[in-house]
Design a protein around this motif. Sequence first.
Motif, PDB file in Angstrom:
ATOM      1  N   GLN A  33      -6.742  -1.205  11.646  1.00 26.03           N
ATOM      2  CA  GLN A  33      -6.595  -2.627  11.386  1.00 26.03           C
ATOM      3  C   GLN A  33      -6.823  -2.863   9.903  1.00 26.03           C
ATOM      4  OE1 GLN A  33      -5.764  -5.250  13.509  1.00 26.03           O
ATOM      5  NE2 GLN A  33      -5.698  -6.451  11.620  1.00 26.03           N
ATOM      6  N   MET A  34      -5.823  -3.435   9.256  1.00 21.97           N
ATOM      7  CA  MET A  34      -5.889  -3.646   7.810  1.00 21.97           C
ATOM      8  C   MET A  34      -5.822  -5.142   7.526  1.00 21.97           C
ATOM      9  SD  MET A  34      -3.399  -0.564   6.497  1.00 21.97           S
ATOM     10  CE  MET A  34      -1.914  -1.332   7.102  1.00 21.97           C
ATOM     11  N   ASN A  35      -6.892  -5.664   6.984  1.00 21.66           N
ATOM     12  CA  ASN A  35      -6.973  -7.079   6.628  1.00 21.66           C
ATOM     13  C   ASN A  35      -7.046  -7.254   5.113  1.00 21.66           C
ATOM     14  OD1 ASN A  35      -7.088  -7.685   9.406  1.00 21.66           O
ATOM     15  ND2 ASN A  35      -9.330  -7.548   9.412  1.00 21.66           N
ATOM     16  N   SER A  36      -6.750  -8.446   4.675  1.00 18.63           N
ATOM     17  CA  SER A  36      -6.828  -8.769   3.244  1.00 18.63           C
ATOM     18  C   SER A  36      -6.105  -7.735   2.398  1.00 18.63           C
ATOM     19  CB  SER A  36      -8.301  -8.871   2.802  1.00 18.63           C
ATOM     20  OG  SER A  36      -8.983  -9.838   3.574  1.00 18.63           O
ATOM     21  N   LEU A  37      -4.889  -7.442   2.778  1.00 21.70           N
ATOM     22  CA  LEU A  37      -4.130  -6.391   2.097  1.00 21.70           C
ATOM     23  C   LEU A  37      -3.865  -6.752   0.644  1.00 21.70           C
ATOM     24  CD1 LEU A  37      -1.760  -5.453   5.010  1.00 21.70           C
ATOM     25  CD2 LEU A  37      -3.198  -3.836   3.749  1.00 21.70           C
ATOM     26  N   LYS A  38      -3.866  -5.726  -0.180  1.00 16.13           N
ATOM     27  CA  LYS A  38      -3.641  -5.867  -1.611  1.00 16.13           C
ATOM     28  C   LYS A  38      -2.414  -5.042  -2.012  1.00 16.13           C
ATOM     29  CE  LYS A  38      -8.653  -6.037  -2.377  1.00 16.13           C
ATOM     30  NZ  LYS A  38      -9.790  -5.397  -3.109  1.00 16.13           N
ATOM     31  N   PRO A  39      -1.780  -5.397  -3.116  1.00 16.04           N
ATOM     32  CA  PRO A  39      -0.635  -4.589  -3.567  1.00 16.04           C
ATOM     33  C   PRO A  39      -0.989  -3.110  -3.747  1.00 16.04           C
ATOM     34  CG  PRO A  39      -0.676  -6.669  -4.729  1.00 16.04           C
ATOM     35  CD  PRO A  39      -1.940  -6.611  -3.926  1.00 16.04           C
ATOM     36  N   GLU A  40      -2.208  -2.822  -4.139  1.00 18.46           N
ATOM     37  CA  GLU A  40      -2.603  -1.423  -4.321  1.00 18.46           C
ATOM     38  C   GLU A  40      -2.763  -0.662  -3.010  1.00 18.46           C
ATOM     39  OE1 GLU A  40      -4.033  -4.135  -5.631  1.00 18.46           O
ATOM     40  OE2 GLU A  40      -6.238  -3.938  -5.715  1.00 18.46           O
ATOM     41  N   GLN A  79       5.553   3.340   6.386  1.00 22.80           N
ATOM     42  CA  GLN A  79       5.469   2.692   5.082  1.00 22.80           C
ATOM     43  C   GLN A  79       4.772   1.335   5.193  1.00 22.80           C
ATOM     44  OE1 GLN A  79       6.689   3.734   1.867  1.00 22.80           O
ATOM     45  NE2 GLN A  79       5.483   1.962   1.218  1.00 22.80           N
ATOM     46  N   VAL A  80       3.831   1.127   4.301  1.00 18.42           N
ATOM     47  CA  VAL A  80       3.193  -0.180   4.162  1.00 18.42           C
ATOM     48  C   VAL A  80       3.441  -0.659   2.736  1.00 18.42           C
ATOM     49  CG1 VAL A  80       1.008  -1.436   4.077  1.00 18.42           C
ATOM     50  CG2 VAL A  80       1.413   0.243   5.894  1.00 18.42           C
ATOM     51  N   THR A  81       4.042  -1.819   2.612  1.00 17.67           N
ATOM     52  CA  THR A  81       4.324  -2.383   1.307  1.00 17.67           C
ATOM     53  C   THR A  81       3.709  -3.778   1.229  1.00 17.67           C
ATOM     54  OG1 THR A  81       6.408  -1.172   1.160  1.00 17.67           O
ATOM     55  CG2 THR A  81       6.097  -3.014  -0.360  1.00 17.67           C
ATOM     56  N   VAL A  82       2.888  -3.987   0.214  1.00 16.51           N
ATOM     57  CA  VAL A  82       2.210  -5.270   0.044  1.00 16.51           C
ATOM     58  C   VAL A  82       2.693  -5.894  -1.260  1.00 16.51           C
ATOM     59  CG1 VAL A  82       0.009  -6.478  -0.054  1.00 16.51           C
ATOM     60  CG2 VAL A  82       0.202  -4.338   1.247  1.00 16.51           C
ATOM     61  N   SER A  83       3.316  -7.035  -1.147  1.00 15.51           N
ATOM     62  CA  SER A  83       3.832  -7.722  -2.341  1.00 15.51           C
ATOM     63  C   SER A  83       2.804  -8.714  -2.869  1.00 15.51           C
ATOM     64  CB  SER A  83       5.137  -8.438  -2.013  1.00 15.51           C
ATOM     65  OG  SER A  83       4.905  -9.450  -1.050  1.00 15.51           O
ATOM     66  N   SER A  84       2.843  -8.920  -4.163  1.00 16.78           N
ATOM     67  CA  SER A  84       1.871  -9.844  -4.791  1.00 16.78           C
ATOM     68  C   SER A  84       2.367 -11.274  -4.802  1.00 16.78           C
ATOM     69  CB  SER A  84       1.601  -9.391  -6.224  1.00 16.78           C
ATOM     70  OG  SER A  84       2.800  -9.337  -6.955  1.00 16.78           O
TER      71      SER A  84
END
Length: 125
Positions: A82-89, A120-125
Motif C-alpha cells: 500500500q503506497m500513500n502520499s506518493l511522490k515523483p521520486e 510500472q509506477v509513475t507519479v507526476s508532479s
Amino acid sequence: QVQLVESGGGLVQAGASLRLSCAASGRTLNSYPMGWFRQAPGKERERVAVISRSGGDTYYADSVKGRFTISRDMAKNTVYLQMNSLKPEDTAVYFCAAARKLYTDPRLLDDNDYWGQGTQVTVSS
C-alpha cells in the motif's frame, strides 16, 4: 516453477495512493519471506519493503517509512504494498520477490530468489 505476478501499477498524481499486489503460483508462499523492490531509470535496484514469514516483522526503506505498508494475505497467497502520499521520486518499476529458502532473512533477498516481471509506477508532479 514459482511465478510471481505483480499488478496495480499505474500513472497517478503526487499525493495519490496505489496498492500493488503480488500473486504467487507454483508454490504456496505463505511461510516464505517476501519483499518489494524498485528500480528507477539509471539507478540501482532499491529494497522498498520486506516482510517476514509470519508477517510479524517488516522493514522499510527510510524513503518510504510512514507512507508505504507491506502486508500479506495467507489465504490468497498474495503480498501487497500500500503506497500513500506518493511522490515523483517514487516513480520506478516495482518488483516482487520471494525467498527460495524458508529461513531467509527478508532483508537479504537477492538475485538468487524468485522475482516477478515488475509493474510500472509513475507519479507526476
